[in-house]
Scaffold this active site. Structure first.
Site, PDB file in Angstrom:
ATOM      1  N   CYS B 338     100.264  25.112 110.748  1.00 35.26           N
ATOM      2  CA  CYS B 338     101.431  25.928 111.417  1.00 35.26           C
ATOM      3  C   CYS B 338     100.793  26.803 113.201  1.00 35.26           C
ATOM      4  CB  CYS B 338     102.617  26.546 110.705  1.00 35.26           C
ATOM      5  SG  CYS B 338     101.109  26.661 109.656  1.00 35.26           S
ATOM      6  N   ARG B 367      91.171  22.283 102.807  1.00 37.80           N
ATOM      7  CA  ARG B 367      91.445  23.081 101.632  1.00 37.80           C
ATOM      8  C   ARG B 367      89.615  23.666 100.983  1.00 37.80           C
ATOM      9  NH1 ARG B 367      97.598  23.551 101.361  1.00 37.80           N
ATOM     10  NH2 ARG B 367      98.375  23.792 103.853  1.00 37.80           N
ATOM     11  N   GLN B 385      98.338  16.036 106.424  1.00 43.02           N
ATOM     12  CA  GLN B 385     100.023  16.855 105.507  1.00 43.02           C
ATOM     13  C   GLN B 385     101.011  15.649 106.460  1.00 43.02           C
ATOM     14  OE1 GLN B 385      99.525  20.632 106.848  1.00 43.02           O
ATOM     15  NE2 GLN B 385     100.159  20.892 104.350  1.00 43.02           N
ATOM     16  N   ASP B 387     103.342  16.673 108.445  1.00 37.18           N
ATOM     17  CA  ASP B 387     103.695  18.562 108.677  1.00 37.18           C
ATOM     18  C   ASP B 387     104.681  17.943 109.455  1.00 37.18           C
ATOM     19  OD1 ASP B 387     103.722  20.762 107.893  1.00 37.18           O
ATOM     20  OD2 ASP B 387     101.982  21.121 108.930  1.00 37.18           O
ATOM     21  N   HIS B 389     106.782  21.180 111.955  1.00 41.43           N
ATOM     22  CA  HIS B 389     107.642  22.400 112.598  1.00 41.43           C
ATOM     23  C   HIS B 389     109.319  23.107 112.988  1.00 41.43           C
ATOM     24  CE1 HIS B 389     103.644  23.207 110.579  1.00 41.43           C
ATOM     25  NE2 HIS B 389     104.406  24.382 110.415  1.00 41.43           N
ATOM     26  N   LYS B 473     112.307  28.765  99.746  1.00 41.79           N
ATOM     27  CA  LYS B 473     112.080  27.300 100.053  1.00 41.79           C
ATOM     28  C   LYS B 473     112.918  26.797  98.998  1.00 41.79           C
ATOM     29  CE  LYS B 473     107.766  27.702  97.805  1.00 41.79           C
ATOM     30  NZ  LYS B 473     106.999  27.475  97.185  1.00 41.79           N
ATOM     31  N   HIS B 519     108.746  24.865 108.206  1.00 43.70           N
ATOM     32  CA  HIS B 519     107.982  24.429 107.649  1.00 43.70           C
ATOM     33  C   HIS B 519     107.579  23.012 106.451  1.00 43.70           C
ATOM     34  CE1 HIS B 519     104.758  27.659 108.369  1.00 43.70           C
ATOM     35  NE2 HIS B 519     105.687  28.205 107.943  1.00 43.70           N
TER      36      HIS B 519
END
Lengths: 642, 642
Positions: B338, B367, B385, B387, B389, B473, B519
């Site tokens: 992000c 991570r 991910q 992912d 945004h 969320k 997200h």
């Protein structure tokens, strides 16, 4: 009499004391007129210097890199002469030629401030002095006399340079009224310099140390013909327009962010489309050749790099190790993909039937470059290699080289690069101990590379002693649309990593053997290759590669729905683009699409919407007529192929 | 009389002192027989406990998670009772129920060594005790009496547990001859436990501290019906067969290497093909919805994470910062994409016309998970991910949520997952100060999520107080082929990062406004999603997704050339596979292809080669007849669609 061996192998006899220029004259007056210097037994020298023993002599002209460098070095002296004539009392530091073309001189102008408005005057003075055809005269001088000369002249920079020189090794060069401390060599006389242009001024610290005095650096360029200067300036102008950093921003291909970090490119949507099209194309072509793609992590445990031998070389000038909560555990950002690929080869037993095993990866690696070295996409700190490692038997080397050469040529041709050459780097025959791997293997590998390049009809330069300690290699070079040469990637044989990772395959003899490994990334990196591609095409990418292939321009917003329908119907044909639904005149929309270098415009008005057609316009070629969508996709496919 | 409010909102009146079981009986005897415990004013309690004031009561049966947990907790007591009966003098530490199913008890067996050969005897004793239908009796006891009891029994573990408890808060539970220190609650009596099975033994340190005594942990499972145990064991057996770690190795999809690092998956060629097919599919579907893909680096300067606020949370349990030769310069391996995407949004002025701006990236993040937490592809240290945004205006939130729900449903259906539910996490209404962003925005965002989920017809659970401080969320959950529930990814509203990065767009009012950010990574990560996909399909991937779609099997090596010709002709149709040219019988080749779960086999013998055909065999379905290549590609496309 002495024997002079010329580059073609022919031997001529001359009196001892003959000069290279004499040798040139003995061949032809025309040649002699073009001689700028000579390479005598491998050393570049003034053409006028006497030769007293059997020697090899290569005459250097403007066509030789060493000839050019000598020419520009002499041009720096000419500029200094002009400066001294115009501004007496000016002090001179150093004035070298530049590999990328031209020269500079760092000067201490005292209380004077030079600006680019002075350039004309200096250039005129240089031309005047050049017309005098003053000889560059070499003189050997004692250190004491040299110091005396510059003490009288009051030039503390030359005096400081003299401190580092040994008595008996010092030479002066003089042309006209200007004398400089200089190792040489120089061209015969100033008359060779027909065209000069001063380019820019910059500040520079004496000896690059910011605690020292700041000097004025004047950059210039010079040519033996006026026409060459004109062409050079045009090329420079053209290069500026094509600068990929400028185009990358204008076309919104990529960006950099201080917060993310210098030299870490961020690919914007259009750049990402371009890059992924290119990667998909390369992936498909590689898969056709039997490559198998893999994906490996961007970090690796210290152990991996201890095994590969890279850890020992991980210095303070690199990205530093990543520690973790576990004591003693260290990871490194991967600077190359090969150790990971070795782990893949080695994770289970391999049979000779699996070879050559070609593991490819668009692998992103990270290397810490000095911030001063960073340049757009061409020098970055994170880049994605078109990497692959081929594990093979020694007798498969030649075929693998040939295949990589084929692939590279095919891709470059498809990209519009027609000229491509290579450097082959072999062992230093005088230092056989520097290399690992058996002589037999090296002989075979070197022969394989040379033969493959010859069979592929590739123009090559061979450099002895330029091989890595672990194997010979071949580096690619291309020439772009405005004649610039770019270094691309490499094919490299490696006997070292298979040894370090103890890689083995079971041969047809049922015995364990060690494979040879080939590293290859013929395009170097996606970042670098795309930077070249942008500059080569000036942002007008080939149709198949363009990030936005079509701009759909509506004459009125009544047709926006139909325009989106068209866009959606083109998507399955892998044709991408956008609808310009702004409330603007069609002329403005066309102009903006041209500026964005979109290769195809589809114009939609009343009749197109009614008849289910599009009016096709090709960038730079104009109207292509009205077509149904089926006709258009056929037209597009044909246009994308050509 | 007191009022008892039931979950459906109905209110019934009872005498004070009524128990939940009494309430159940007053509704129906059948219901009462199934009651295991009750939730009284939000607290799970014994069904037998008296209720003295107006209360809400939810009766808990085997269909409720809390009912199951109570059942398994009581089963742990039953096991302890059996152990004490069989092996007097055994000491008991703790014996909880497990969320994932079942229970354990940590015991100190003294000089005895228990092994799984004792399981049968213990199970039989448990069943015998269960048949006695002994009531679980709750007793409040003073600390002094409790200590006295366990001193006499000589159980130092219970005594140590008692040290931490407050007098007046201590309860014993007794069933049959066994009494335990326990907070409860428990089921009415042991008779509910009809089926038990002890699963395994493990070592466990008292209180998880390796300096303490090592205890024996016995795991068990129990059910109210024998049939449920049988099904459970079958499911367990099936899950073992489908374990993606086992299949990943057998099918050569991915590997791990100690040298590269634990939890860092390496995708082998077949796994890479699978993953890229999946990514390409997701990319295309996202592009259809107006997503634009970007590529960002895997590291970011400390400044980036100072701005995003993550740096402050970067603790000692993370991958540590990467230092560079430049003093004070620090980079971090990116733990999320992000902040990079915020930099893209902010790098130039944005207009409301560009919103929603949907930036997607298959972004690999790192991570540091504890090594004990790592598990195949589902818990890793580096993952990619799916992912994106979405930067939008507040009134676009609902439509964006709907689109993500649509996309997710479409993709999951295509993957063969039919059941999919979600948890919606909202603010804690009692702690409004915990959250950033205006109440108005929160109200609108929460309403948008709830409405979008309802419109999409999605089954949801709503949790108050589970929202992040920066926005509400929605989390996705799916059920796989053998009934297991998996947590997938999330859609998360964020008011925080746009604030921290000072992101703005110019609205139609010509004023600067702050966008809202969403997200979303509905599938979580490629690694986790593929691990679920492997277990769901047991490695038999849908035809369109299979890494090797066809195995071309030759009856004799005379047909190998034709086989390769077929393979090459299929490639442009995006059909991939391999030729099995081993010198093996065709039966063996078919068997091996089946083992490798290749969905389609093309068998090539004399007549196929002569007629330019292939004999098609579908895995699990057998012979599909002989086809020309055109017929086959059509057959394939139809089969891949279905």
């Amino acid at each position: 009499m002495i024997n002079i061996t010329l580059p073609d192998g022919s031997v001529r006899q001359y009196e001892a004391g003959v000069s290279s220029m004499d040798v040139a004259r003995s061949i032809s007056e025309g040649l002699a007129r073009n001689v700028l210097a000579a390479k005598v037994n491998g050393e570049v020298r003034d053409a006028s210097r006497p030769i007293n023993e059997d020697s090899s002599v290569a005459l250097l002209t403007w066509n030789d890199d060493d000839g050019k460098m000598t020419f520009w070095h002499s041009s720096a002296h000419l500029m200094a002469e002009a400066l001294e004539a115009l501004y007496p009392g000016m002090k001179f530091a150093i004035g070298p030629a530049l590999k990328d073309g031209g020269f500079y001189y760092d000067i201490d102008a005292g209380d004077r401030t030079l600006s680019s408005t002075d350039f004309k005057k200096i250039e005129d003075k240089m031309k005047e002095l050049a017309r005098q055809k003053n000889e560059y005269k070499r003189e050997e001088i004692s250190k004491a006399d040299a110091i005396k000369y510059f003490e009288e002249k009051g030039d503390e920079y030359k005096l400081e340079l003299l401190e580092g020189l040994e008595d008996g090794q010092i030479t002066f060069y003089t042309q006209g009224n200007f004398t400089d401390l200089c190792r040489g060599p120089h061209i015969p006389d100033t008359g060779k310099i027909k065209a000069v242009k001063l380019m820019k001024l910059a500040g520079a610290y004496w000896r690059g140390d910011e605690n020292n005095a700041q000097l004025t650096r004047i950059y210039g360029i010079a040519f033996p013909k006026a026409k060459e200067l004109t062409e050079y300036l045009e090329r420079l102008e053209e290069a500026k327009k094509r600068d990929h950093r400028k185009l990358g921003q204008e076309l919104e291909l990529f960006m950099f962010s201080e917060k993310v970090g210098q030299g870490l490119p961020i690919w914007l949507p259009k750049g990402t489309r371009l890059r992924e099209r290119l990667q998909n194309f390369l992936r498909r072509e590689q898969e056709k050749q039997g490559y198998q793609m893999v994906i490996t992590p961007h970090i690796g445990n210290k152990e991996l790099y201890v095994t590969s031998g890279h850890y020992a070389k991980y210095g303070e000038d690199s990205f530093q190790p990543i520690h973790t909560p576990k004591e003693g555990e260290e990871f490194l950002l991967k600077p190359m993909n090969c150790p990971h690929h070795c782990e893949i080869f080695g994770h289970r037993p391999r049979s000779y039937r699996e070879l050559p095993l070609r593991l490819g990866e668009f692998g992103t690696v990270y290397r810490y470059e000095q911030s001063g070295e960073l340049h757009g996409l061409s020098r970055v700190r994170g880049f994605t290699q078109d990497d692959a490692h081929i594990f093979c038997m020694p007798d498969q080397l030649k075929q693998e080289f040939l295949s990589v050469l084929d692939l590279t040529r095919m891709v470059l041709t498809k990209m519009g690069f027609s000229e491509f050459t290579a450097q082959i780097s072999l062992r230093d025959p005088d230092n056989p101990d520097k290399y690992i791997g058996s002589d037999e293997n090296w002989d075979a590998a070197e022969a394989a590379i040379i033969e493959a390049a010859a069979e592929a009809g590739l123009t090559t330069v061979t450099e002895l002693g330029e091989a890595a300690f672990y194997g010979p290699k071949l580096d690619f070079m291309i020439k772009d649309a405005i004649g610039r040469q770019w270094q691309l990637g490499t094919i490299q044989v490696d006997y070292n990593l298979p040894e370090r990772f103890e890689l083995e395959y079971i041969g047809s003899d049922n015995q364990a053997h060690r494979p040879v490994m080939i590293h290859r990334a013929p395009f170097g990196s996606m970042e670098r290759f795309i930077s070249i591609l942008i500059e080569n095409t000036a942002g007008k990418f080939p149709l198949w590669l363009a990030p936005d292939q079509v701009a759909i321009l509506t004459i009125s917003d009544r047709f926006n729905d139909y325009a989106h329908e068209v866009l959606n119907k083109l998507a399955p044909h892998d044709i991408s683009g956008f609808v310009d639904e702004r409330n603007e005149k069609i002329g403005r929309k066309i102009r903006d699409a041209e500026l964005q270098k979109v290769p195809v415009m589809l114009i939609i008005g009343e009749s197109e919407a009614e008849e289910g057609k599009v009016s096709v316009r090709r960038q730079g070629e104009g109207d292509q007529g009205s077509m149904s969508l089926t006709e258009f996709t056929e037209w597009f496919e044909a246009a994308a192929e050509s």
